[in-house]
Scaffold this motif. Sequence first.
Motif, PDB file in Angstrom:
ATOM      1  N   VAL A 130      31.327  41.409  20.085  1.00  0.00           N
ATOM      2  CA  VAL A 130      30.036  42.020  19.744  1.00  0.00           C
ATOM      3  C   VAL A 130      30.109  43.543  19.885  1.00  0.00           C
ATOM      4  O   VAL A 130      29.516  44.281  19.087  1.00  0.00           O
ATOM      5  N   ASN A 131      30.856  44.019  20.862  1.00  0.00           N
ATOM      6  CA  ASN A 131      30.968  45.471  21.080  1.00  0.00           C
ATOM      7  C   ASN A 131      31.632  46.198  19.912  1.00  0.00           C
ATOM      8  O   ASN A 131      31.413  47.402  19.731  1.00  0.00           O
ATOM      9  N   ILE A 132      32.459  45.494  19.136  1.00  0.00           N
ATOM     10  CA  ILE A 132      33.115  46.137  17.994  1.00  0.00           C
ATOM     11  C   ILE A 132      32.470  45.710  16.667  1.00  0.00           C
ATOM     12  O   ILE A 132      33.043  45.935  15.606  1.00  0.00           O
ATOM     13  N   SER A 133      31.297  45.086  16.735  1.00  0.00           N
ATOM     14  CA  SER A 133      30.684  44.531  15.520  1.00  0.00           C
ATOM     15  C   SER A 133      30.397  45.605  14.469  1.00  0.00           C
ATOM     16  O   SER A 133      30.486  45.343  13.268  1.00  0.00           O
ATOM     17  N   THR A 134      30.061  46.835  14.907  1.00  0.00           N
ATOM     18  CA  THR A 134      29.751  47.883  13.934  1.00  0.00           C
ATOM     19  C   THR A 134      30.979  48.319  13.146  1.00  0.00           C
ATOM     20  O   THR A 134      30.846  48.984  12.109  1.00  0.00           O
ATOM     21  N   ASN A 135      32.170  47.969  13.627  1.00  0.00           N
ATOM     22  CA  ASN A 135      33.384  48.279  12.861  1.00  0.00           C
ATOM     23  C   ASN A 135      33.528  47.385  11.639  1.00  0.00           C
ATOM     24  O   ASN A 135      34.259  47.726  10.707  1.00  0.00           O
ATOM     25  N   TYR A 136      32.829  46.243  11.628  1.00  0.00           N
ATOM     26  CA  TYR A 136      33.013  45.253  10.564  1.00  0.00           C
ATOM     27  C   TYR A 136      31.718  44.894   9.839  1.00  0.00           C
ATOM     28  O   TYR A 136      31.765  44.405   8.716  1.00  0.00           O
ATOM     29  N   LEU A 142      24.571  24.670  23.599  1.00  0.00           N
ATOM     30  CA  LEU A 142      23.988  24.454  24.925  1.00  0.00           C
ATOM     31  C   LEU A 142      23.990  25.729  25.752  1.00  0.00           C
ATOM     32  O   LEU A 142      24.435  25.737  26.906  1.00  0.00           O
ATOM     33  N   TYR A 143      23.488  26.811  25.173  1.00  0.00           N
ATOM     34  CA  TYR A 143      23.466  28.094  25.869  1.00  0.00           C
ATOM     35  C   TYR A 143      22.083  28.709  25.720  1.00  0.00           C
ATOM     36  O   TYR A 143      21.275  28.295  24.886  1.00  0.00           O
ATOM     37  N   LYS A 144      21.829  29.731  26.511  1.00  0.00           N
ATOM     38  CA  LYS A 144      20.575  30.458  26.390  1.00  0.00           C
ATOM     39  C   LYS A 144      20.532  31.177  25.040  1.00  0.00           C
ATOM     40  O   LYS A 144      21.567  31.538  24.491  1.00  0.00           O
ATOM     41  N   PRO A 145      19.325  31.378  24.491  1.00  0.00           N
ATOM     42  CA  PRO A 145      19.211  31.997  23.165  1.00  0.00           C
ATOM     43  C   PRO A 145      19.930  33.338  23.041  1.00  0.00           C
ATOM     44  O   PRO A 145      20.483  33.637  21.976  1.00  0.00           O
ATOM     45  N   VAL A 146      19.940  34.146  24.097  1.00  0.00           N
ATOM     46  CA  VAL A 146      20.609  35.448  24.008  1.00  0.00           C
ATOM     47  C   VAL A 146      22.096  35.267  23.757  1.00  0.00           C
ATOM     48  O   VAL A 146      22.695  35.948  22.908  1.00  0.00           O
ATOM     49  N   LEU A 147      22.726  34.336  24.473  1.00  0.00           N
ATOM     50  CA  LEU A 147      24.159  34.094  24.282  1.00  0.00           C
ATOM     51  C   LEU A 147      24.422  33.458  22.922  1.00  0.00           C
ATOM     52  O   LEU A 147      25.414  33.790  22.256  1.00  0.00           O
ATOM     53  N   VAL A 148      23.546  32.565  22.477  1.00  0.00           N
ATOM     54  CA  VAL A 148      23.709  31.968  21.150  1.00  0.00           C
ATOM     55  C   VAL A 148      23.677  33.049  20.080  1.00  0.00           C
ATOM     56  O   VAL A 148      24.473  33.047  19.137  1.00  0.00           O
ATOM     57  N   GLY A 149      22.746  34.002  20.213  1.00  0.00           N
ATOM     58  CA  GLY A 149      22.683  35.101  19.257  1.00  0.00           C
ATOM     59  C   GLY A 149      23.963  35.910  19.238  1.00  0.00           C
ATOM     60  O   GLY A 149      24.444  36.318  18.171  1.00  0.00           O
ATOM     61  N   LYS A 150      24.568  36.135  20.402  1.00  0.00           N
ATOM     62  CA  LYS A 150      25.831  36.859  20.458  1.00  0.00           C
ATOM     63  C   LYS A 150      26.958  36.051  19.813  1.00  0.00           C
ATOM     64  O   LYS A 150      27.833  36.624  19.141  1.00  0.00           O
ATOM     65  N   ILE A 151      26.970  34.743  20.023  1.00  0.00           N
ATOM     66  CA  ILE A 151      27.996  33.894  19.404  1.00  0.00           C
ATOM     67  C   ILE A 151      27.886  33.955  17.891  1.00  0.00           C
ATOM     68  O   ILE A 151      28.893  34.053  17.174  1.00  0.00           O
ATOM     69  N   ILE A 152      26.657  33.907  17.363  1.00  0.00           N
ATOM     70  CA  ILE A 152      26.454  33.985  15.916  1.00  0.00           C
ATOM     71  C   ILE A 152      26.931  35.335  15.389  1.00  0.00           C
ATOM     72  O   ILE A 152      27.590  35.410  14.340  1.00  0.00           O
ATOM     73  N   LEU A 153      26.606  36.405  16.092  1.00  0.00           N
ATOM     74  CA  LEU A 153      27.052  37.740  15.679  1.00  0.00           C
ATOM     75  C   LEU A 153      28.574  37.831  15.710  1.00  0.00           C
ATOM     76  O   LEU A 153      29.191  38.402  14.797  1.00  0.00           O
ATOM     77  N   ALA A 154      29.204  37.262  16.742  1.00  0.00           N
ATOM     78  CA  ALA A 154      30.665  37.265  16.821  1.00  0.00           C
ATOM     79  C   ALA A 154      31.270  36.501  15.649  1.00  0.00           C
ATOM     80  O   ALA A 154      32.280  36.938  15.069  1.00  0.00           O
ATOM     81  N   CYS A 155      30.669  35.384  15.268  1.00  0.00           N
ATOM     82  CA  CYS A 155      31.162  34.616  14.116  1.00  0.00           C
ATOM     83  C   CYS A 155      31.016  35.415  12.824  1.00  0.00           C
ATOM     84  O   CYS A 155      31.867  35.330  11.932  1.00  0.00           O
ATOM     85  N   ALA A 156      29.948  36.213  12.718  1.00  0.00           N
ATOM     86  CA  ALA A 156      29.773  37.059  11.533  1.00  0.00           C
ATOM     87  C   ALA A 156      30.873  38.113  11.465  1.00  0.00           C
ATOM     88  O   ALA A 156      31.397  38.410  10.377  1.00  0.00           O
ATOM     89  N   VAL A 157      31.245  38.686  12.605  1.00  0.00           N
ATOM     90  CA  VAL A 157      32.358  39.644  12.642  1.00  0.00           C
ATOM     91  C   VAL A 157      33.649  38.968  12.197  1.00  0.00           C
ATOM     92  O   VAL A 157      34.406  39.506  11.373  1.00  0.00           O
ATOM     93  N   LEU A 158      33.912  37.777  12.714  1.00  0.00           N
ATOM     94  CA  LEU A 158      35.135  37.048  12.355  1.00  0.00           C
ATOM     95  C   LEU A 158      35.135  36.665  10.877  1.00  0.00           C
ATOM     96  O   LEU A 158      36.191  36.644  10.234  1.00  0.00           O
ATOM     97  N   HIS A 159      33.966  36.364  10.338  1.00  0.00           N
ATOM     98  CA  HIS A 159      33.858  36.066   8.902  1.00  0.00           C
ATOM     99  C   HIS A 159      34.305  37.261   8.066  1.00  0.00           C
ATOM    100  O   HIS A 159      35.080  37.113   7.111  1.00  0.00           O
TER     101      HIS A 159
END
Length: 351
Positions: A116-122, A286-303
Amino acid sequence: MRAHNIANSANPSITPRQTRRPRRFKIRLNLNSFTDEDVLQHFRLSKDSIRMLYEEIKLHIDRQTRRSHAICGMSKLLAVLHYLASGSFQYCIASKIGFTQPTFSRCLRQVVNAIVNISTNYISFPYSISEREEVKQKFFQKYGMPLTIGLIDCTHFAIIPPAAEEQSYRNRKMFHSLNVQLICGPSGEILDIVARYPGGTHDSFVLSGSGIGQLFQSGYFGDDLLLGDNGYRLTPWLLTPYLSPRTDAQQRYNLAHRRTRSQVERVFGQLKSRFRCLDVTGGAMLYKPVLVGKIILACAVLHNIALQHHIPIEIAADLREPIDCPPVMGHESSQAGNLKRNDISYNFFSR
């Protein structure tokens, strides 16, 4: 010696010193132990792209320690990529990769935060005039739609909601989710993503509360456009299809609009096919919404990384998003939006 034995016999709680058993360490993941095909299957990225990603985040996931058997950053990254790709339970992932379940849980948060910290690079929206001109040209050449700089839509990712806010996370399909807004470009690249709103939030509210939506409303992007379905309100900067086209030009506009906007539906399908943790068939996250949002953002970076490295993905038929969305009552089209749409259909789709 005899006195020591007598003392021990007098106090049975004192036991002779036992030999310390040596620690046993499980074998951990190693990228070089996989073939190229296995890497794509298990991690959804190529070896080169994984190594590149590791170099970018290694300072955040490689801990400085004197322990000789500390978990290396590459093993952490591979473990998390395998989880994102498979959507398996943490215990199953941990048993395969040589971690304990609590250790994997800590690694998941550490690696996701690093990505997530490098998301703006992608993930970057075309703000400059030169960037927008390039995107508009690609949209027009590929689909015939003018002035378009992004395709917008929302989709739902299933979660286990917080007990105190259970109702706000229940969506119109009657399951609990995050409502995630995505804007994509002409080649399926993700330009902007908002992953923080409960599933009961309407798409238009997500847009109005996003930074991109506020910039469009302020006129920052001039005459440039987003394309959306009829779940959005027609405005001079967000064009929707005609509900009842009356002319040939309007019908041709609808056809071009549908063909163009189908790209964002394919992106949602690609995300859920590539990262099974995001699909409801893999179960709710099975995580709190904040962590789920970060996981989704991380998947968008990987995409986007996968697109840059030309890594293909097949979309399963059951994961393709519906192309048409029924109009939402109460969303009246603005007069300026109608004029803008009529102007484009007349100038670009009349013969």
